[in-house]
Write an enzyme that holds these catalytic residues in place. Structure first.
Site, PDB file in Angstrom:
ATOM      1  N   HIS A   1      60.874 -17.882  85.361  1.00  0.00           N
ATOM      2  CA  HIS A   1      62.168 -17.255  85.077  1.00  0.00           C
ATOM      3  C   HIS A   1      62.048 -15.735  85.135  1.00  0.00           C
ATOM      4  CE1 HIS A   1      66.200 -17.193  83.045  1.00  0.00           C
ATOM      5  NE2 HIS A   1      65.763 -15.997  82.675  1.00  0.00           N
ATOM      6  N   GLU A   2      61.032 -15.190  84.472  1.00  0.00           N
ATOM      7  CA  GLU A   2      60.883 -13.728  84.436  1.00  0.00           C
ATOM      8  C   GLU A   2      60.475 -13.178  85.803  1.00  0.00           C
ATOM      9  OE1 GLU A   2      62.155 -12.449  81.982  1.00  0.00           O
ATOM     10  OE2 GLU A   2      62.129 -14.169  80.624  1.00  0.00           O
TER      11      GLU A   2
ATOM     12  N   HIS B   1      63.425 -12.600  87.996  1.00  0.00           N
ATOM     13  CA  HIS B   1      64.198 -11.387  87.717  1.00  0.00           C
ATOM     14  C   HIS B   1      63.752 -10.199  88.568  1.00  0.00           C
ATOM     15  CE1 HIS B   1      67.020 -12.546  84.704  1.00  0.00           C
ATOM     16  NE2 HIS B   1      66.119 -12.926  83.818  1.00  0.00           N
TER      17      HIS B   1
ATOM     18  N   GLU C   1      71.051 -13.665  85.099  1.00  0.00           N
ATOM     19  CA  GLU C   1      70.529 -14.799  84.343  1.00  0.00           C
ATOM     20  C   GLU C   1      70.808 -16.146  85.013  1.00  0.00           C
ATOM     21  OE1 GLU C   1      68.450 -14.286  82.289  1.00  0.00           O
ATOM     22  OE2 GLU C   1      68.812 -12.269  81.535  1.00  0.00           O
TER      23      GLU C   1
END
EC number: 3.4.11.-
Length: 829
Positions: free
Chosen positions: A479-480, A483, A502
């Site tokens: 997930h990170e 980004h 997000e």
């Protein structure tokens, strides 16, 4: 100001007048003092108004046609090549003594808020001691407005960039005989607009200019949300000084950073992703359109490690005994809100053993050569872009470092360190070129308020991701990492459209994680369907339990991206304390992208996503930028009436669950992994119904081995049961080794413990509260919970603890009080 703020509202004001003038580069020179819990020093801003000068084909531009790996050569004097780590020494040589901040041995003449001011300032306003009444000048002089909060501003001055040797290179004069404001501004303009391949030389000049002497103090005012600076007689942005130095210090209670202790009980400080972003760390322009670069020198005691958003893997430079300096820089323009710093007694973690199995050698979704046909063609403002670099395009795993308190060494080696290479490689296989050249990963203290946070070149992770199997660690890491593309390299032009960051990261974490595990397509699809099932449950509960105005992904509708004439704006619900707990942008955004990917087909969708990244990296976007480009790539026969307008109406501008999603979930059959869980739930209900003393021997149930996400779903189903006996709970704990599972599973297990007063497992609740204070990324009260669950139990598991460790006495009181309330409810009619 031309923006009216209502202090009773929960909106976040962005006060900077970015329509008039922009900060192009920040140079920070800071000292970190753990004794006083203050960061103090200077910040130099290099500004551009966009109107005063037009870029010319000067000799500088011609001289900068250098080779790609070499800096342009200006013949800079040795004086300008001084190490940035020794900035204080250079400052004293430039006769900065007259402007020094009060030292510890001197009397500080600032007011109780730390602002130097005159004795006649208005209530709530602090001013420079040389500042005249704003009424005399406010209508005549240009105001530079910066976002600023919880800071003590001590002094503001203009920087004499013309005093730096070699600056004549930036003018058409062989010698700087007559120095004017116009000449200084011209120098700054030429400096900030140097070609991208001159970035090394540009950073050197920024460092030299930041150390130049001041040439006059500027007048300033501060209020609750801004710092306002002016120069008498400068009536336009063009006339205003384009290089200014601000002397300031933070406050211990400032909301941009947290002073705390790490897991080894050593002091540390770090940026926490506050709703007010970095305005309590340094004066800045917060609006996303204020894309800037920065460089920073930070001094701290030699026992501390300084980590920061930066392209370089900084190493400490010893200044004197017991004090070290760290230097970082960023050459890709990004919003100031993405700046991150962490100072603590971190230890770099490394794998002691290495296995070829730690790296995946083959990846699905590998981009074809056609996907890279846009290499070398970029639409963003000029900077040293990795998408133009052919070698960067093939770099699957960028250099990375992992830092944590030494007490977490074993956990980092067991899980995190082994997962980073395959997760980075998987992300590259899906989206192509990594936007950033390196990555630091830091395990932050236990009071970190989320599971992770991504910034340029650095990711913060909660210690909660280190427990259990690799699943939670892998998915959160993915997930990170996502980004880096969506949220950083491509940002939302309007912060209310958080789903553009997000929603994409949530959708891509499943794709990355499947690739990192090298799952076959069938396994990947099954696991992704199970995660969709869990997110569907969370979304339903979020819609039931949250205010309708906070369920909308595009709340400003047609006014999205609009600002006032000055550039100031307001972020709706930006300060609402409930907002930080909400998952609507994650979940609705995820389901929208999943809906669109199904319409195109996964391979076609991911191919489009790579094209979108190559088109929009380094830029800010609105929803329509993505949707319009997507629809242009959908064949007519697959659109089925899909348009930007109906996506707005169904998904982005309405509250509640989108109608297309409701229809899809109603028609969609339950996935195989979810059906397996439902069968296990039935077994547990049967076990719970058996009498304590059985007259005849009954065949014991055989329970299936479940994946972590299946365990989460199982426990959520069991939470819907009115009663579970201690015998059932004990068997549940023993069967699945719940004490050793990841934080997502243990959170649900703690809910069961508290709900059913399972006193034998209260130690699990105590451990969760002390070690997993970030909590899994959803709120307890946003899911379906039985009405008889007492409010104290909700508090026990959903409260945001801020100072670790949670006192054992407090935990005991809460648990006992929860039990007593439960007994009262059970005895009442």
């Amino acid at each position: 100001m031309d923006i009216q703020l209502d202090p009773a509202r929960d909106d976040l004001p962005l006060m900077a007048n970015t329509s008039h003038i922009l900060v192009k580069h920040y140079v920070l020179d800071l000292d970190v003092d753990f004794e006083s819990q203050v960061i103090e020093g200077t910040i130099v801003l290099f500004l551009e108004d966009g109107n005063r000068f037009k870029k010319q084909n000067s000799s500088i531009e011609e001289a900068c046609q250098s080779e790609s790996n070499k800096a342009c050569k200006f013949g800079m004097p040795e004086l300008c090549r001084i190490s940035v780590a020794n900035a204080r020494t250079f400052s004293s040589e430039m006769e900065y003594n007259d402007f020094a901040i009060c030292s510890k041995g001197e009397k500080d003449t600032s007011d109780k808020d730390g602002n130097h001011d005159n004795q006649e300032h208005a209530s709530g306003i602090s001013s420079s001691k040389y500042c005249c009444d704003t009424g005399n000048h406010g209508s005549e002089d240009f105001l530079l407005v910066l976002d600023c909060c919880d800071l003590s501003v001590l002094k503001v001055e203009e920087v004499d960039v013309a005093a730096v040797p070699g600056m004549e290179k930036f003018t058409r004069s062989p010698k700087l005989t007559v120095v004017s404001e116009e000449l200084r501004n011209q120098i700054v303009y030429e400096l900030v607009t140097l070609p991208a391949d001159c970035w090394r030389e540009q950073l050197d000049y920024y460092a030299c200019c930041s150390q130049a002497p001041g040439c006059g103090e500027l007048l300033f005012d501060t209020d609750s949300w801004s710092l306002q600076i002016r120069k008498t007689g400068a009536q336009t942005a063009t006339d205003f000084p384009h290089a200014i130095r601000i002397w300031y210090k933070t406050k211990p209670e400032g909301r941009s950073v947290t002073w705390t202790s790490d897991q080894s009980d050593r002091p540390c400080v770090y940026t926490v992703g506050s709703p007010i972003n970095n305005r309590a760390l340094f004066p800045c322009q917060e609006p996303p359109v204020a894309m800037s670069t920065w460089q920073a020198t930070v001094r701290a005691a030699a026992s501390f490690v300084v980590l920061m958003s930066g392209e370089n893997s900084a190493k400490p430079t010893q200044l004197w005994e017991g004090c070290s300096s760290w230097y970082y820089y960023v050459t890709m323009p990004v919003p100031a809100s993405t700046f991150t710093i962490a100072v603590g007694c971190w230890t770099e973690m490394k794998l002691e053993t290495y296995s070829l199995n730690d790296l995946a050698t083959e990846r699905p979704f590998s981009p074809s050569e056609a996907d890279f046909r846009h290499i070398g063609v970029c639409s963003h403002m000029e900077y040293p872009c990795r998408f133009k670099n052919a070698s960067a395009a093939t770099q699957e795993i960028i250099p990375y470092r992992v830092f944590a308190p030494v007490c977490l060494k074993g956990a980092c080696q067991e899980t995190l360190l082994r997962l980073i290479p395959p997760c980075l490689s998987a992300a590259h296989s899906v989206l192509g070129t990594h936007p950033f050249s390196r990555l630091d990963v830091l395990i932050v203290p236990a009071n970190f308020p989320s599971l992770g946070m991504a910034s340029p070149h650095i990711v913060f992770l909660s210690q909660s991701i280190l427990t259990g199997r690799s699943h939670l660690c892998g998915t959160r890491l993915c997930h990170e990492i996502a980004h880096a593309w969506f949220g950083l390299a491509i940002g939302a032009r309007d912060w209310t459209e958080e789903w553009l960051s997000e929603g994409f990261a949530t959708h891509l974490e499943d794709v990355f994680w499947a690739a990192a595990q090298q799952l076959d397509p069938r396994e990947a699809r099954e696991q992704q369907e199970l995660r969709a099932c869990l997110r569907w449950r969370r979304l339903q509960d979020e819609m039931r339990c949250s205010p309708e105005e906070m369920q909308v992904l595009r709340p400003s509708k047609d006014k999205t991206g609009h600002t006032s004439d000055s550039g100031a704006s307001v972020i709706k619900q930006g300060l609402n304390p409930e907002k930080i707990f909400m998952q609507v942008h994650y979940l609705k955004g995820y389901f929208l992208l999943r809906f669109l990917a199904k319409r195109l087909g996964d391979e076609t969708y991911l191919s489009f996503l790579r094209k979108f990244v190559h088109t929009f990296h380094g830029q800010l976007i609105l929803s329509q930028d993505f949707l319009q480009m997507l629809l242009e790539n959908i064949p007519e026969e697959k659109r089925l009436g899909l348009s930007v307008e109906n996506i707005y109406q169904d998904w982005l501008e309405s509250c509640g669950i989108p109608k297309p999603l409701q229809r899809e979930r109603s028609a969609e059959a339950e996935c195989g992994l979810a059906r397996q869980v439902r069968a296990e739930v039935t077994k547990w209900i049967q076990v719970n119904r058996r009498p304590r003393k059985r007259k005849r021997r009954v065949k014991e149930e055989v329970f299936e081995k479940l994946l972590p996400d299946q365990l989460v779903l199982l426990l959520e189903h069991l939470l819907e049961q009115k009663t579970l006996s201690p015998r059932t709970l004990q068997s549940l704990q023993r069967t699945y080794h719940l004490h050793d599972q990841d934080a997502e599973v243990r959170h649900r297990w703690c809910e069961l413990i508290v709900k059913h007063k399972f006193t034998k497992a209260y130690d699990s609740v105590e451990r969760f509260l002390q070690e997993d204070q970030s909590r899994p990324p959803r709120l307890l009260h946003q899911r379906t919970v039985p009405t008889e669950l007492p409010a104290e139990a909700l508090l026990l598991l959903a409260v945001d603890w801020t100072r670790p460790p949670v006192p054992t006495e407090l935990i005991s009181v809460l648990i006992l009080h929860t039990g007593s309330v439960q007994q009262e409810q059970e005895s009442s009619p």
